[in-house]
Design a protein around this motif. Structure first.
Motif, short mmCIF file in Angstrom:
data_model
loop_
_atom_site.label_atom_id
_atom_site.label_comp_id
_atom_site.label_asym_id
_atom_site.label_seq_id
_atom_site.Cartn_x
_atom_site.Cartn_y
_atom_site.Cartn_z
N TYR A 169 -5.77 -5.99 6.53
CA TYR A 169 -7.14 -6.31 6.11
C TYR A 169 -7.25 -6.51 4.61
N LEU A 170 -6.20 -6.09 3.88
CA LEU A 170 -6.19 -6.32 2.43
C LEU A 170 -5.50 -7.63 2.11
N TYR A 171 -4.43 -7.92 2.85
CA TYR A 171 -3.64 -9.15 2.63
C TYR A 171 -3.66 -9.92 3.94
N VAL B 105 0.84 -1.20 0.00
CA VAL B 105 0.00 0.00 0.00
C VAL B 105 0.87 1.25 0.00
N TRP C 136 -4.65 3.72 4.32
CA TRP C 136 -4.69 2.25 4.26
C TRP C 136 -3.38 1.58 4.63
#
Ligand code: HEM
Length: 169
Positions: free
Chosen positions: A164-166, A102, A158
Motif C-alpha cells: 500500500y506504500l509502493y 519498510v 507496516w
C-alpha cells in the motif's frame, strides 16, 4: 548485497527446517507472532515508560534511577525474545524482509532506539543520578529514543502492508 544474503538464506538447509517447523508444528506461526507482540508490550511497559519518566510524563513517584535499575534486565530479555520469535519468519521468507524497504526502516529505527537506550541505561548504572547532570540533553535523547521505538512498532506492522506504500499493479 541484500540480494546475496537473500539468496544465501533461500538456498540454506536451515530454511528448509524452519519452513518444516512453521508448517508442521500446530499453531506455531501465530504462537510466535503472539510471543513477539507480548515481548513488544513488555518492552514498552518497562523501557518505554522509563523514557516517559525521564521526560516527566509518567510514574512521578519513582526516580528514573530506580526505574532504570529495575527495568534494565528487561531490555535484554525482551529484545532477545523479540529476536527469537521474529527470526524464524525472516529465515523462512528472506525476500519478504531483505527486499522490503519498510523492514529497512524497522532496522534503522531499532538501531537508533537501542543505541540511545543502552547509552542512557549504562551511564545510569555506572553513575547513579547521571540522568540529572544535563537534564535537557538526557530528555532530548529519551525523546529521540521514544520516537525511534514508536518507529520500530509502526514499521513492524507496516512490513505486511508495504504494497500500500509502493503500489505496483
Ligand atoms: C530483534 C529483532 C526483531 C526481529 C528479527 C523481528 C522480526 C519481525 C517479523 C518477521 C515480523 C513479522 C512481519 C510481517 O511479516 O508482517 C515482525 C512484526 C512486528 N514486529 Fe518485530 N522483530 C524484531 C524486533 C522488534 C521490536 C524490538 C519491536 C518493537 C519495539 C517489534 C515490533 C513488531 C511489530 C509491532 C510487528 C507487527 C506484529 C503484528 O502486528 O502481528 N519487533 N517482527
Amino acid at each position: 548485497m541484500l540480494e546475496d544474503i537473500t539468496r544465501a538464506i533461500a538456498q540454506s538447509e536451515v530454511r528448509d527446517g524452519v519452513i518444516w517447523l512453521l508448517m508442521n508444528v500446530p499453531g506455531l506461526p501465530p504462537i510466535l507472532q503472539s510471543v513477539h507482540i507480548i515481548a513488544v508490550a513488555v518492552l514498552i511497559g518497562t523501557v518505554g515508560l522509563t523514557h516517559l519518566r525521564i521526560l516527566g510524563f509518567a510514574i512521578w513517584n519513582q526516580s528514573p534511577s530506580t526505574l532504570i535499575s529495575r527495568y534494565r534486565p528487561w531490555l535484554g530479555w525482551t529484545i532477545g525474545v523479540a529476536f527469537l520469535s521474529g527470526i524464524a519468519f525472516v529465515i523462512a521468507r528472506p525476500a519478504r524482509y531483505f527486499l522490503n524497504p519498510v523492514a529497512g526502516w524497522k532496522l534503522g529505527f531499532f538501531l537508533v532506539a537501542i543505541a540511545l537506550t543502552v547509552f542512557l541505561f549504562r551511564r545510569e548504572a555506572q553513575r547513579p543520578g547521571a540522568w540529572r547532570d544535563v537534564i535537557w540533553a538526557t530528555r532530548g535523547l529519551s525523546l529521540v529514543a521514544v520516537v525511534a521505538w514508536i518507529g520500530v512498532i509502526f514499521a513492524g506492522r507496516w512490513i505486511a502492508y508495504v504494497d500500500y506504500l509502493y503500489w505496483d499493479e
